[in-house]
Design an enzyme around this catalytic site. Sequence first.
Site: not given
Ligand code: M6R
Length: 603
Positions: A2, A27, A75, A99-100, A479, A483, A486, A502, A598
Site C-alpha cells: 500500500c 509498489r 494492495w 498501511n500495515g 534457487e 538466480k 537468470e 554419480h 515477470k
Molecule cells: O508467478 P509465479 O510464481 O507462478 O511464477 C513462476 C515462475 O515463472 C517464476 O518463479 C520465475 O521462475 C522467476 N523469474 C524466478 O526468479
Amino acid sequence: MCGIVGYIGNREKKEILINGLRELEYRGYDSAGIAVLKNNEIESFKATGKLTNLEEKTKEFTSIGYGIGIGHTRWATHGKPTEINAHPHAGSCSYVVHNGIIENYREIKKYLEEKGVIFLSQTDTEVIVHLFEDNLKTNCSTFAAFEKTVSELHGAFAVLLITAQEPDKIFFVKNSVPLIIAKNEENEIFFGSADAPLIGNATNAYYLEDGEYGFISQKELKLYNNRKEKLPKFKSLAQDKSYAQKDGFRFFMEKEIYEQSSVMTEALMGRVKENQILLDEIPDGFLNDINDIKICACGTSYHASLTAGYILERVAKIKTSVEIASEFRYKNPLLTKETLFVVVSQSGETADTLEALKIAKNAGLKTLSICNVDNSSIVRLANANILTRTGIEKGVASTKTFATQVAILWLFALFIAQHKKTIDQKTLQKEIDVVLSIPNVLKIENQTHEKIKRLSKRYLHGHGFFFIGRDIFYPLALEGALKLKEISYLHAEGYPAGEMKHGPIALVDSELFTIALLSKTTLFEKTKSNIEELSARDATILIISPEDFDIADDFVKTKYSDHQMREFFEMMVVTQLFALEVAIRLGNDVDMPRNLAKSVTVE
Ligand code: M6R
C-alpha cells in the site's frame, strides 16, 4: 504494497493527492482512494483498478483553496480488492488511511460491534476510525481520543486520520511501517509512505520513527512518543525520483533483497500468536479426510514448494509430493480425493500452474493456493488461499517472493502438525520462536554484502557453476543457481551434494565453480565429504557456512544456529547477493534480464 499520501495547503488537493499516489504506483496496488476536507466537509472517492479510474470518479470535483486531504493505494491483504475495502475508511465525521496490519482488529471489531457500530468493509483498517470516534465520546480533546486509539492498536501501521472536528489538522502515527512528513517554503505540508511523492513538492522531510504520533497543521506540528513530546529534526530532501523509488538501491532487485526482513514481518503478522499458528484462511474442516498433499508450481515457486516437501513430511508427518506444473499437466496424473492440491505462485497467473489447478479441481480435489496477488486467476479458482503479502516484486528474478513462500509453507506445515497433533507443545513453541526470529535473520550486515561484492569479481568467467546442498539446502541450491543464471547469463546448476559423484563430478576442474551450502545443523559431515570430493579434483569452491573449512577458496561465514530454517534464510540472502553482484559486474540489466517475463501467462 500500500501507499499513503497526505496534503495541507491551498493547491488543488485532488491533483496533489492523485499525482502523489502515481509516484507510488511502482509498489503495486489494486484500488485507490482520496478524502478531502474543505469548509468543514469531507468528500471521499474510491475506485478499484488503476488511478485513471479514480481520476474519472473525481472529474467533477474541485478543491482549490485551503484544505487538507489524504490518499491511499491499496494492495489487498484483509478482504478482496473491492471499492468498499479500498481506503479511506469512514466513520461518521472522520476518515482514515492505513498501511500495515492491525493485529488485534478482531477484538476491537467485536468490542465496537457490541456497542452497535456497523462495519462496511472486511478490512482491519476500518476499526481505527470507529475506535477513534468511540474514544471521541469519552475524551476531552480530539488529540486525546487519537492518542488513546493509537495506544489500543497492536501490529504494524502507518496511519493518517482527518476529522471534521479539527478541519485544519492531519493526525498521524507510525509503527514499523514507513511514514514521512515533508514541507516547503510556502508552508505546504505533505505526507508520503516513501520519498517519491514528496520530491518536487517539498524541500525538507522528517522520517518518523517507530512509536511516534501526533498532529500537524499549517500552524503547528506536535510530535510524541509514549506521551512524551519530541522535537522533529527535518532534513533536506533528495531530489532524484527514480533513485527514491528504489530507496537509494542500484536496482529494484537489490531493494527487494533488503526489504525481505520487513516483508517477512508483514507475512507473519497475525498468523503466529504466542503459542499457536493461526491461519484464518483455512476453513474449518478443510483438512479433514486429507491423507496427503501434492504441490504444483513453476520456477522459484517450485523451489519454495520443494523446500516445503521436506518440512511437511518431517513436521506435519503428511505424505507430500511436489511437481513442476508443466510436467504435471500432461502426464494424466492419478488423483484421489484424499489429496490436498496446493499451488504456489507469486503472480497467480502462471499458465502452467493455473492449468494444473484446473485439472485438480475438475478431479474433485480440495485446492489451496499460496499466492501473492489477491483476485488473480489462481486465487479466484482455488477453494482456499493464503496470501503471502509480499507486495509488488519489480525485479523479474524473484527474491522476497521466495522468502515469503517458504515461510508461509512452513507455517502451513506447523498448522497441519498442530491440527493433526503430530507436534508436542514444547517443539511447537520452539518452532514459533524460530519463525518469529526470521525477520531478524533477514537483516543484511554491511560487511557481509561488502565481502560478497569483493569476491564476486573472481566468478565472472569459468565454464559453469554447481550450487550444492543437502536436505532443504538442496532446493535452496536450485534457487541459488536459478538466480545466478537468470541475471548473469552464466551456466549454473543446483545439485544435491551427495549426487555429484554419480555423474556431474566428471565436469570438475579449476574452472568449475562450486557454491557449497554447508549447513551446520543438517548433514554437516556428509556435505563436508562431498565438498572434499570436489576439492580433490581441483574445483574452485566458495563455501557458505557457519563453520570454517580450510579447503575453501572463498568463504562467506554465516551465524551459528540450532535451527536449519535460520541457516536456510541467511544462506538464501547470501546466494541472492552473490547473483546480484556477479550480474552487476557483468553489466547486465538486473531488473529486466534478457528473454524473461515477470508473469508467464503462456505455455
Ligand atoms: O508467478 P509465479 O510464481 O507462478 O511464477 C513462476 C515462475 O515463472 C517464476 O518463479 C520465475 O521462475 C522467476 N523469474 C524466478 O526468479
